[in-house]
Design an enzyme around this catalytic site. Structure first.
Site, PDB file in Angstrom:
ATOM      1  N   TYR A 151       0.800  -1.216   0.000  1.00  0.00           N
ATOM      2  CA  TYR A 151       0.000   0.000   0.000  1.00  0.00           C
ATOM      3  C   TYR A 151       0.840   1.278   0.000  1.00  0.00           C
ATOM      4  O   TYR A 151       0.304   2.369  -0.077  1.00  0.00           O
ATOM      5  CB  TYR A 151      -0.838   0.047   1.277  1.00  0.00           C
ATOM      6  CG  TYR A 151      -2.276  -0.280   1.069  1.00  0.00           C
ATOM      7  CD1 TYR A 151      -2.654  -1.556   0.711  1.00  0.00           C
ATOM      8  CD2 TYR A 151      -3.256   0.681   1.255  1.00  0.00           C
ATOM      9  CE1 TYR A 151      -3.986  -1.867   0.544  1.00  0.00           C
ATOM     10  CE2 TYR A 151      -4.581   0.375   1.084  1.00  0.00           C
ATOM     11  CZ  TYR A 151      -4.943  -0.895   0.730  1.00  0.00           C
ATOM     12  OH  TYR A 151      -6.251  -1.199   0.571  1.00  0.00           O
ATOM     13  N   LYS A 218       0.790 -13.772   6.243  1.00  0.00           N
ATOM     14  CA  LYS A 218       1.014 -14.829   5.256  1.00  0.00           C
ATOM     15  C   LYS A 218       2.494 -15.213   5.283  1.00  0.00           C
ATOM     16  O   LYS A 218       3.155 -15.327   4.243  1.00  0.00           O
ATOM     17  CB  LYS A 218       0.628 -14.330   3.854  1.00  0.00           C
ATOM     18  CG  LYS A 218      -0.850 -14.256   3.600  1.00  0.00           C
ATOM     19  CD  LYS A 218      -1.517 -15.609   3.425  1.00  0.00           C
ATOM     20  CE  LYS A 218      -1.058 -16.342   2.181  1.00  0.00           C
ATOM     21  NZ  LYS A 218      -1.697 -17.674   2.067  1.00  0.00           N
ATOM     22  N   ASP A 268      -5.314 -16.556   5.275  1.00  0.00           N
ATOM     23  CA  ASP A 268      -6.438 -17.224   4.595  1.00  0.00           C
ATOM     24  C   ASP A 268      -7.235 -18.101   5.561  1.00  0.00           C
ATOM     25  O   ASP A 268      -8.460 -18.163   5.505  1.00  0.00           O
ATOM     26  CB  ASP A 268      -5.961 -18.032   3.378  1.00  0.00           C
ATOM     27  CG  ASP A 268      -4.716 -18.826   3.658  1.00  0.00           C
ATOM     28  OD1 ASP A 268      -3.619 -18.300   3.444  1.00  0.00           O
ATOM     29  OD2 ASP A 268      -4.837 -19.962   4.143  1.00  0.00           O
ATOM     30  N   ASP A 292      -6.901  -4.332   5.498  1.00  0.00           N
ATOM     31  CA  ASP A 292      -7.949  -3.713   4.683  1.00  0.00           C
ATOM     32  C   ASP A 292      -9.059  -4.735   4.428  1.00  0.00           C
ATOM     33  O   ASP A 292     -10.242  -4.468   4.672  1.00  0.00           O
ATOM     34  CB  ASP A 292      -7.318  -3.260   3.361  1.00  0.00           C
ATOM     35  CG  ASP A 292      -8.238  -2.352   2.574  1.00  0.00           C
ATOM     36  OD1 ASP A 292      -9.266  -1.933   3.115  1.00  0.00           O
ATOM     37  OD2 ASP A 292      -7.930  -2.074   1.402  1.00  0.00           O
TER      38      ASP A 292
END
Ligand code: NAD
Length: 406
Positions: A151, A218, A268, A292
């Site tokens: 970002y 992740k 996930d 986000d």
């Protein structure tokens, strides 16, 4: 007229006078409607708790379309200066000017004040429409890092000269052979940025007697960036809070209630578990992009955009801007129709942040009862059986009436 006093910051803590000056941006589109509603409820709660002893002295500052009409600037310097000078402020939604030089007013405000933590509490109000079976189990506070990650805007376009030069450098130096028509984005995750965000999440958990902080990442794939975020989180908890936190690895049986449990999960899997066993999660600390997605996905479980409050905070300098998390919904502007709950609850978060928690709790109670009474704005009414649609201003009055009875 009461001139009020400035909120100051000393030894890492806000010092809040009884009549603090608080800058606000009304916002574009539906901004004026929800701002009128929010200020009625915020002032009402303060009055109910402290009568005349405490009062916010509101100071309007300009941004967005209103600022552009009056000053030909989307984000005047005076506005940035006011948020710096008065430290704590609140804002309605702002139009993102398309093709007019400034990328996003919200992003600019966050960058200029280095508001590194985006804080989004997610809780369910009984009776609100929800797509899940047990929304009352969703009770989380997301701390999203606001300044780094993909970002950060460090991107190069496919085919551009500098992109080809970087691709060449990567190939020569690292042996990374990337397709020549690739665009490139850079994902910086620093120890400094991770530490200050995770510290804010742990401090919040300690102060609000929350059970756990989960680091969502992740790191299984992105080992040096998201994996490092996870590792730095555990290290920080061990080094800075050895007696007040416990890592899941050190737990035998049930974690001690006196300590905040530090754990982690892969992003996930988190999305699955947030649906199947949301009660396992409490405070969440994560990076910008994960944060986000997670904030909006969790908000959807408890009633959607009209309901979720938010804040962008720099805990090290005491700067904080509280905001509605939805946009300007231009088609409803001026119709007194939309749901003001997001901005009202952002106001409650602001009061809690200022140490005026009694008023924050009162507002939450008022909202709870108003929704349970089934007289709600259109977005909720159309999804709630037996509900009556009422205007935005009437909903705010109803919250005030419920607070009076509390
Ligand atoms: P939006 O959130 O403004 O509206 C999407 C839809 O959500 C609306 O049409 C409406 O149906 C619903 N909605 C939004 N707020 C609601 C409320 N309080 N009560 C009931 N329903 C509500 O998103 P958008 O249409 O993508 O964006 C419109 C403008 O807002 C754009 O200029 C965008 O850049 C800006 N925006 C600003 C912010 C911010 O200032 N924080 C955030 C998102 C979008």
């Amino acid at each position: 007229m009461d001139s009020g006093e400035k909120i100051s910051f000393s030894e890492g803590k806000l010092v809040v006078p009884d009549r603090p000056i608080v800058p606000y941006i009304e916002g574009d589109g539906i901004g004026p409607d929800i701002w009128r509603a929010a200020v009625m409820v915020i002032d009402g709660a303060i009055k109910k708790c402290w009568q005349e002893r405490r009062q916010i002295i509101w100071k309007e500052v300009l941004a967005g379309e209103k600022a552009f009409k009056q000053t030909e600037q989307w984000l005047p310097q005076d506005t940035l200066d006011a948020f710096r000078e008065f430290r704590v402020g609140i804002k309605g939604p702002l139009t993102t000017p398309v093709g007019k030089g400034i990328r996003s007013l919200n992003v600019t405000l966050r960058q200029k004040l280095d508001l590194y933590a985006c804080v989004r509490p997610i809780r369910y109000f009984k009776g609100a429409p929800s797509p899940v079976k047990e929304p009352q189990k969703v009770e989380m506070v997301v701390f999203r890092e606001n300044t780094e990650d993909v970002y950060a805007g460090l991107e190069l376009e496919s085919g551009a000269e500098e992109t080809l030069a970087l691709l060449h450098h990567l190939s020569e130096t690292y042996g990374w052979h990337i397709r020549s028509d690739s665009a490139i984005g850079i994902k910086p995750i620093s120890k400094t940025g991770s530490d200050r965000l995770i510290r804010a999440a742990i401090e919040f958990a300690l102060e609000h007697q929350r059970r756990s902080v989960t680091l969502v990442h992740k790191g299984n794939i992105q080992k040096f960036t998201e994996g490092a975020f996870r590792n730095w989180g555990y290290e920080l908890a061990k080094e800075a809070y050895p007696d007040r936190t416990i890592s899941w690895e050190d737990v035998e049986g049930t974690p001690p209630a006196s300590k905040v449990l530090i754990k982690d999960t892969i992003a996930d899997i988190f999305f699955q578990q947030a649906l199947t066993r949301p009660e396992d999660f409490d405070v969440i600390a994560t990076m910008n992009l994960n944060g986000d997605y997670i904030s909006d996905a969790l908000a959807a479980q408890v009633g959607g955009v009209g309901m979720a409050p938010g804040a962008n905070i720099n805990y090290q300098k005491g700067y904080a801007i509280f905001e509605a998390t939805h946009g300007t919904a231009p088609k409803y502007a001026g119709l007194d129709k939309v749901n003001p709950t997001s901005l009202i609850l952002s106001g409650a978060m602001m009061l809690d942040h200022m140490g005026w928690s009694e008023a924050a709790i009162l507002i939450e109670k008022g909202i709870e009862k108003a929704i349970a009474g089934k007289k709600v704005t259109y977005d909720l009414a159309r999804l709630m059986e037996g509900a009556e649609e009422i205007p935005c201003s009437r909903f705010a009055e109803q919250v005030c009436e419920q607070m009076e009875l509390a």
